[in-house]
Scaffold this active site. Structure first.
Site, PDB file in Angstrom:
ATOM      1  N   ARG A 163      39.594  32.899  34.201  1.00  0.00           N
ATOM      2  CA  ARG A 163      39.302  31.469  34.295  1.00  0.00           C
ATOM      3  C   ARG A 163      40.219  30.673  35.231  1.00  0.00           C
ATOM      4  O   ARG A 163      40.038  29.464  35.376  1.00  0.00           O
ATOM      5  CB  ARG A 163      39.295  30.807  32.909  1.00  0.00           C
ATOM      6  N   ASP A 164      41.184  31.307  35.868  1.00  0.00           N
ATOM      7  CA  ASP A 164      42.035  30.562  36.811  1.00  0.00           C
ATOM      8  C   ASP A 164      42.482  31.477  37.956  1.00  0.00           C
ATOM      9  O   ASP A 164      43.659  31.545  38.292  1.00  0.00           O
ATOM     10  CB  ASP A 164      43.246  29.967  36.096  1.00  0.00           C
ATOM     11  N   ILE A 165      41.523  32.162  38.546  1.00  0.00           N
ATOM     12  CA  ILE A 165      41.842  33.059  39.666  1.00  0.00           C
ATOM     13  C   ILE A 165      41.997  32.227  40.933  1.00  0.00           C
ATOM     14  O   ILE A 165      41.113  31.438  41.294  1.00  0.00           O
ATOM     15  CB  ILE A 165      40.739  34.114  39.848  1.00  0.00           C
TER      16      ILE A 165
END
EC number: 2.7.11.10
Length: 631
Positions: A49-51
């Protein structure tokens, strides 16, 4: 986990050297590591969810290679492929548009999100790593124009991988390929772009799943690269194929990048002809590098390396002292300078490959000249020795022996063939001299390129600019400068601008102009080489035809002489049984001498026919070498 001392992928991309993206080898390392990390997450049912580049850390392995680690799992949660989540987390430039709408624009919506939101973030990250910039850029930047940012990501046409707004309230412009400033080869781009297009897809029904993403990226990572330098086009290509592919598949891949049909492709490697059988495995292709590629010889128009002038990407300093703005400007100028350095090296390397490839082709043509000349001279030697028999010349004029008249006509034909072979030999000798002259000219041009010092001049300017840039980088963290420091800062700006101007001047005048002149000369030389190649093919065919015809004439002459010899033996036997003949107008030893001569000549004809047959076999082997189409 282990300490990653080399910062993040973002810090790597923030370096001026990578202002236009990572080099191809480094990008493949990033791709391999990110795919491996994501595959591990999916095997364990986790969505990140935060690449983004800032969450991909870099460390250096024992052998000096880069290793990238996917980190920061503060927003991660367990989620299977068929599950959804509603909470929003991430960095806005890398957010899926549905999440962006809710988190950034604060618009209420009841959408739930699946694991494919990570694929969107991966697509933006890979594009950033390949180009040095974000794929979706509204006028003023993503953080200043959020509504347009959302429009770009949601209105993106199918197949597009980037969108930008060039001016305020201007239209949206879409890109379906990576920019020309990208350092990735066209071979890798052709494999990567379809992946980006299918994971940067807003509609969940059209977006790839992880299984297909892993399959396609693994396909890239399992391929090997074959470096091919198109000598006629003066362009280096990277051909990505699987080791188990056939040569035919390799040739089709070359065809896609060069437009040279497989039947017209001829290769040299390190000065030797490479005969590639289409049905054989591509594993038999020699190991190549960018500096030691396969050389593709074909008929094509030289086009050279395509690139964007770095001067077009050089920003201007603002007149006043603005530490943050000056730092950003210096960074942009320095990035353009490094791009100029890379291009300068590529242009020089391209010239080196042109010279080397032409030299090899001319060496092959010289070898062809020597072999054809050897065949022609050998045939000419035997014909000359056969035609030089004085006794045959005197006897052939005897009017009473009609068979000798036919033999004289055949002998006349052999003399004509000998003259043709003599002209062919002289023609080949002149061609050899022409090739030697062209080769000497080539060596002289190559020496001039080796003496070029433009790379050193550009590097010297970059070193001085880099020193000033580091000063600006330190200064931007300070609240302000004193009077003396401000004057030094202004002087540094002036010096930095002068160095950048000098760097670009060297690039244009010493690199680009010389490269363009070299391309023109290369085109002329290639035309000469192709004309010489075709001329040698015609001369070789003439020599082969002469040998074939000479063999037929020699066989006819040999048969005629055998019949004549047999007739003379019969006449001699009859003369021995009959009464002594009256005194003839010619002395009696003439028939005896004629008989002996016929026997000697018959044996000589058999030997000559055998030698001509051997010559024909040699020429047939030479003609089996595939040749490009006529110019």
């Amino acid at each position: 986990m282990e300490y990653c001392s080399s910062g993040s992928l973002l810090s790597v991309l923030e370096s001026p050297e990578n202002a236009f993206g990572l080099p191809e080898d480094e990008f493949l390392v990033v791709l391999r590591c990110v795919v491996a990390g994501m595959n591990h997450l999916r095997e364990n049912g986790i969505v990140h969810r935060d690449i983004k580049p800032g969450n991909i850390m870099r460390l250096v392995g024992e052998e000096g290679q880069s290793i990238y680690k996917l980190t920061d799992f503060g927003a991660a949660r367990e989620l299977d492929d068929d599950e959804k989540f509603v909470s929003v987390y991430g960095t806005e430039e890398y957010l899926h548009p549905d999440m962006y709408e809710r988190a950034v624009l604060r618009k209420p919506q009841q959408k739930a999100f699946g694991v494919t939101v990570d694929l969107w973030s991966i697509g933006v990250t890979l594009y950033h790593a390949a180009t040095g910039s974000l794929p979706f850029i509204p006028f003023g930047g993503p953080r200043r124009n959020k509504e347009i940012m959302y429009r770009i990501t949601t209105e993106k046409p199918a197949g597009a991988i980037a969108g930008a707004q060039r001016r305020e309230n201007g239209p949206l412009e879409w890109s379906y390929t990576l920019p020309i400033t990208c350092q990735l080869s066209l071979g890798l781009q052709s494999q990567l772009v379809p992946i980006l297009a299918n994971i940067l897809e807003v509609e969940q029904a059209k977006c790839w799943g992880f299984d297909q993403f892993f399959a396609e990226t693994s396909d890239i990572l399992q391929r090997v690269v074959v470096h091919v330098f198109s000598l006629s086009q003066a362009v280096l290509h990277h051909i990505y194929i699987h080791a188990h592919n056939t040569i035919a598949i390799f040739q089709e891949a070359v065809h896609k990048q060069t437009s040279v049909a497989p039947r017209h492709q001829e290769y040299l490697f390190e000065g030797h002809l490479c005969v590639l059988e289409p049905s054989v495995s591509a594993q038999h292709i020699a190991h190549t590098t960018a500096s030691s590629p396969l050389t593709l010889f074909s008929t094509a128009i030289p086009k050279g390396l395509a690139f964007r002038d770095p001067a077009l990407d050089v920003p201007k300093f603002v007149p006043k002292v603005d530490l943050q703005a000056d730092y950003n400007t210096a960074k942009g100028v320095l990035g353009a300078g490094y791009q100029a350095l890379r291009l300068a090296r590529a242009l020089l390397d391209g010239q080196e490959l042109m010279f080397r490839g032409l030299h090899w082709v001319m060496e092959v043509l010289q070898a062809t000249c020597r072999r054809t000349l050897e065949v022609a001279r050998t045939s000419l030697l035997y014909l000359s020795s056969s035609l030089g028999t004085e006794r045959f010349s005197s006897v052939a004029g005897t009017p009473e022996i009609q068979e000798l008249k036919a033999a004289a006509e055949l002998r006349s034909r052999l003399r004509t063939l000998a003259e043709v072979l003599s002209r062919c030999s002289q023609n080949i000798t002149e061609t050899q001299e022409s090739l030697s002259s062209l080769n000497r000219e080539l060596v002289k041009s190559r020496d001039q390129v080796h003496e070029d010092r433009s790379i050193q001049q550009i590097q010297c300017c970059l070193d001085k600019m880099n020193f000033i840039y580091k000063q600006f980088k330190k200064s931007r963290m300070r609240p302000g400068l004193g009077y003396n420091e401000e004057q030094i800062h202004k002087l540094d700006k002036v010096n930095f601008s002068h160095l950048a101007k000098r760097l670009l001047q060297v690039f244009q005048e010493e690199c680009v102009q010389k490269y363009q002149a070299s391309l023109v000369t290369h085109g002329k030389r290639m035309r000469v080489v192709h004309e010489t190649r075709n001329h040698l093919r015609l001369v070789g065919c003439s020599v082969a035809a002469c040998n074939t015809e000479a063999q037929g004439v020699q066989e006819s002459l040999s048969k005629l002489l055998e019949e004549l010899s047999h007739q003379l033996l019969q006449d001699r036997a009859k003369g021995a049984q009959a009464s002594p003949p009256p005194i003839a107008p010619y002395p009696s030893p003439t028939r005896k001498d004629l008989l002996l001569h016929m026997q000697e000549l018959c044996e000589g004809m058999k030997l000559l026919a055998s030698d001509l047959l051997d010559n024909n076999r040699i020429i047939e082997r030479l003609n089996r070498v595939p040749a490009p189409p006529d110019v």
